[in-house]
Design an enzyme around this catalytic site. Structure first.
Site, PDB file in Angstrom:
ATOM      1  CG  ASP A 165     -87.712   5.459  14.513  1.00  0.00           C
ATOM      2  OD1 ASP A 165     -88.761   6.051  14.580  1.00  0.00           O
ATOM      3  OD2 ASP A 165     -86.582   6.171  14.556  1.00  0.00           O
ATOM      4  CG  ASN A 172     -93.066   6.859  21.969  1.00  0.00           C
ATOM      5  OD1 ASN A 172     -92.743   5.893  21.479  1.00  0.00           O
ATOM      6  ND2 ASN A 172     -92.269   7.676  21.284  1.00  0.00           N
TER       7      ASN A 172
HETATM    8  C1  IPE Z   1     -88.317   5.058  19.605  1.00  0.00           C
HETATM    9  O1  IPE Z   1     -88.484   5.995  18.596  1.00  0.00           O
HETATM   10  C2  IPE Z   1     -89.234   4.411  20.412  1.00  0.00           C
HETATM   11  C3  IPE Z   1     -90.304   3.276  19.677  1.00  0.00           C
HETATM   12  C4  IPE Z   1     -89.848   2.702  18.687  1.00  0.00           C
HETATM   13  C5  IPE Z   1     -91.315   2.948  20.346  1.00  0.00           C
HETATM   14  P1  IPE Z   1     -88.950   7.408  18.704  1.00  0.00           P
HETATM   15  O2  IPE Z   1     -89.252   7.816  17.301  1.00  0.00           O
HETATM   16  O3  IPE Z   1     -89.857   7.474  19.558  1.00  0.00           O
HETATM   17  O4  IPE Z   1     -87.481   7.871  18.936  1.00  0.00           O
HETATM   18  P2  IPE Z   1     -86.726   9.249  18.729  1.00  0.00           P
HETATM   19  O5  IPE Z   1     -87.646  10.376  19.200  1.00  0.00           O
HETATM   20  O6  IPE Z   1     -86.369   9.425  17.386  1.00  0.00           O
HETATM   21  O7  IPE Z   1     -85.324   9.248  19.573  1.00  0.00           O
HETATM   22  C1  IPE Z   2     -92.145   4.390  15.357  1.00  0.00           C
HETATM   23  O1  IPE Z   2     -92.389   5.356  14.285  1.00  0.00           O
HETATM   24  C2  IPE Z   2     -93.316   4.006  16.094  1.00  0.00           C
HETATM   25  C3  IPE Z   2     -93.227   4.557  17.516  1.00  0.00           C
HETATM   26  C4  IPE Z   2     -92.480   5.201  18.021  1.00  0.00           C
HETATM   27  C5  IPE Z   2     -94.648   4.381  18.176  1.00  0.00           C
HETATM   28  P1  IPE Z   2     -92.449   6.824  14.534  1.00  0.00           P
HETATM   29  O2  IPE Z   2     -93.893   7.209  14.866  1.00  0.00           O
HETATM   30  O3  IPE Z   2     -91.471   7.237  15.529  1.00  0.00           O
HETATM   31  O4  IPE Z   2     -92.037   7.432  13.331  1.00  0.00           O
HETATM   32  P2  IPE Z   2     -91.179   8.628  12.709  1.00  0.00           P
HETATM   33  O5  IPE Z   2     -89.802   8.470  13.405  1.00  0.00           O
HETATM   34  O6  IPE Z   2     -91.953   9.974  13.115  1.00  0.00           O
HETATM   35  O7  IPE Z   2     -91.064   8.533  11.095  1.00  0.00           O
HETATM   36 MG    MG Z   3     -89.394   7.891  15.387  1.00  0.00          MG
END
Ligand code: IPE
Ligand code: IPE
Ligand code: MG
Length: 250
Positions: free
Chosen positions: A29, A77
């Site tokens: 994340d 996502n």
């Molecule tokens: C979880 O991260 C999903 C992945 C790392 C693929 P998200 O960024 O989507 O999760 P939330 O929205 O913070 O819970």
């Molecule tokens: C994790 O990084 C990757 C995926 C969930 C695909 P994020 O895209 O969730 O990054 P933040 O949480 O918005 O910083």
């Molecule tokens: Mg995230």
């Protein structure tokens, strides 16, 4: 470094001992936040995240981790902007081709955890090709969780079991924890000993809900593009300090 197989008998590790878990799961994340802080577009964070994936995969394989599950794209996502989804899958397809050498050199076997229905056919083709290419590798198993949701995995598992009951192949009384485990996407993978999440977030976000019942949780403050060997070793040192009792009295 050591791998203490039965940590339950150890009564806590020494302060700085790295214990290599058998099975590791990672919620990668913070790509977007990393990019924003650097004044870049979110997608640049995802690009840099690929480097962190390579480092974690090779280092886990080198250390003797048996199974690694990386949360790459959740069912939730799909609600992101189409442009970001398209760019994420472009990066993913590039990874599936460009990293074949890395997977082969490190004897890593690729697997997929998730639903296939919404993944584009060309991505599925490359995914399946890389899975087939690495099928004979006997080292670490790496499962990429793509279009993955923990609740959806349980729904799919229960549907599968209900179908077997309806066909008379399975008695309802025969449904036990093992039967549910066997109906999951990758039943050959052991439950994670440690669940690592980056970017300081203390959430499960629908990841491996069945499998994490006794996983040790480790939250790293760095964003995923900054997660390297040092942070992985810190997680394994933290794991080495945990006392796993599994409900028992030591
Ligand atoms: C979880 O991260 C999903 C992945 C790392 C693929 P998200 O960024 O989507 O999760 P939330 O929205 O913070 O819970
Ligand atoms: C994790 O990084 C990757 C995926 C969930 C695909 P994020 O895209 O969730 O990054 P933040 O949480 O918005 O910083
Ligand atoms: Mg995230």
């Amino acid at each position: 470094m050591s791998r203490r197989a039965d940590k339950a008998s150890g009564g806590g590790g020494q302060a700085d001992e790295m214990v290599v878990p058998r099975s590791v799961a990672v919620i990668m994340d913070g790509n977007g936040r990393w990019a924003k802080r650097a004044g870049l577009e979110r997608i640049r964070g995802h690009e840099r995240g690929i480097d962190a994936v390579r480092t974690t995969v090779t280092e886990c394989a080198r250390l003797g981790v048996e199974a690694l599950v990386l949360y790459a794209f959740s069912e939730e996502n799909w609600q992101r902007p189409r442009r970001e989804i398209d760019l994420l899958f472009k990066l993913l397809t590039r990874f599936l081709v460009d990293e074949r050498g890395t997977l082969m050199d490190n004897d890593v076997r690729l697997l997929h955890s998730g639903r296939r229905a919404r993944i584009a056919p060309d991505v599925l083709r490359l995914l399946d090709e890389t899975i087939a290419l690495t099928a004979g590798n006997g080292g670490m198993r790496l499962s990429l969780a793509i279009s993955y949701g923990g609740r959806q995995e349980l729904v799919d598992a229960f549907r599968q079991l209900a179908g077997r009951v309806a066909r008379g192949e399975l008695q309802p009384e025969a449904i036990d924890e093992q039967a549910i485990h066997d109906a999951l996407y990758q039943p050959s993978l052991p439950d994670p000993d440690i669940l690592i999440r980056t970017a300081g977030e203390q959430r499960i976000s629908n990841f491996l809900l069945w499998q994490v019942s006794y996983s040790e949780l480790h939250v790293a403050d760095v964003c995923w593009p900054e997660f390297g060997k040092e942070q992985l070793h810190a997680a394994f040192r933290d794991y080495g300090r945990r006392v796993r009792k599994f409900g028992k009295v030591l």
